[in-house]
Motif scaffolding. Structure first.
Motif, short mmCIF file in Angstrom:
data_model
loop_
_atom_site.label_atom_id
_atom_site.label_comp_id
_atom_site.label_asym_id
_atom_site.label_seq_id
_atom_site.Cartn_x
_atom_site.Cartn_y
_atom_site.Cartn_z
N GLY A 1 -7.98 -6.45 -2.13
CA GLY A 1 -8.33 -5.85 -0.85
C GLY A 1 -9.80 -5.53 -0.78
O GLY A 1 -10.59 -5.95 -1.63
N LYS A 2 -10.17 -4.78 0.25
CA LYS A 2 -11.56 -4.38 0.45
C LYS A 2 -11.61 -2.86 0.55
O LYS A 2 -10.80 -2.24 1.24
N VAL B 1 -12.51 0.40 2.00
CA VAL B 1 -12.90 0.80 3.36
C VAL B 1 -13.30 2.26 3.45
O VAL B 1 -13.88 2.68 4.45
N GLU B 2 -12.99 3.04 2.41
CA GLU B 2 -13.35 4.46 2.45
C GLU B 2 -13.39 5.02 1.04
O GLU B 2 -12.52 4.71 0.22
N LYS C 1 -9.85 4.17 -0.65
CA LYS C 1 -8.89 3.51 0.25
C LYS C 1 -9.20 2.02 0.28
O LYS C 1 -10.33 1.61 0.55
N LEU C 2 -8.17 1.22 -0.01
CA LEU C 2 -8.29 -0.23 -0.09
C LEU C 2 -7.49 -0.86 1.05
O LEU C 2 -6.28 -0.60 1.18
N ASP C 3 -8.15 -1.64 1.90
CA ASP C 3 -7.47 -2.37 2.97
C ASP C 3 -6.92 -3.65 2.36
O ASP C 3 -7.67 -4.50 1.88
N ILE C 4 -5.58 -3.79 2.39
CA ILE C 4 -4.96 -4.97 1.78
C ILE C 4 -4.46 -5.96 2.84
O ILE C 4 -3.76 -6.91 2.53
N ASN D 1 -2.34 -2.62 6.44
CA ASN D 1 -1.86 -1.87 5.29
C ASN D 1 -3.01 -1.42 4.40
O ASN D 1 -3.96 -2.17 4.19
N THR D 2 -2.89 -0.20 3.88
CA THR D 2 -3.89 0.31 2.95
C THR D 2 -3.18 0.92 1.74
O THR D 2 -2.02 1.32 1.81
N VAL E 1 -4.17 3.86 -1.30
CA VAL E 1 -5.13 4.87 -1.70
C VAL E 1 -4.91 5.20 -3.17
O VAL E 1 -3.78 5.41 -3.61
#
Length: 68
Positions: free
Chosen positions: A11-12, A14-15, A26-29, A33-34, A36
């Motif tokens: 993921g990326k 994001v926070e 926090k990973l945006d997958i 969906n995320t 943490v």
């Protein structure tokens, strides 16, 4: 780096929320969906995590609990 863990999700970041001792990443997958993860602030600094970085959530556990 190679790991024995078989469960990983790319993921990326994001926070990143830094506390005194711990930080939330926090990973945006994808698909809204995320995931943490709570890790130490020292680990965030040592790993050089930044918003926008590609990262992996890696799961290695003997148990997963779900409750309602």
């Amino acid at each position: 780096m190679q790991l024995s863990a078989r469960n990983s999700i790319k993921g990326k970041i994001v926070e990143i929320t830094l506390g005194i001792v711990t930080a939330k990443i926090k990973l945006d997958i994808g698909n809204g969906n995320t995931i943490v993860s709570v890790i130490t602030v020292d680990s965030v600094k040592e790993m050089g995590f930044k918003v926008g970085d590609e990262a992996f959530a890696i799961f290695k556990s003997t148990e997963v609990m779900i409750g309602i």
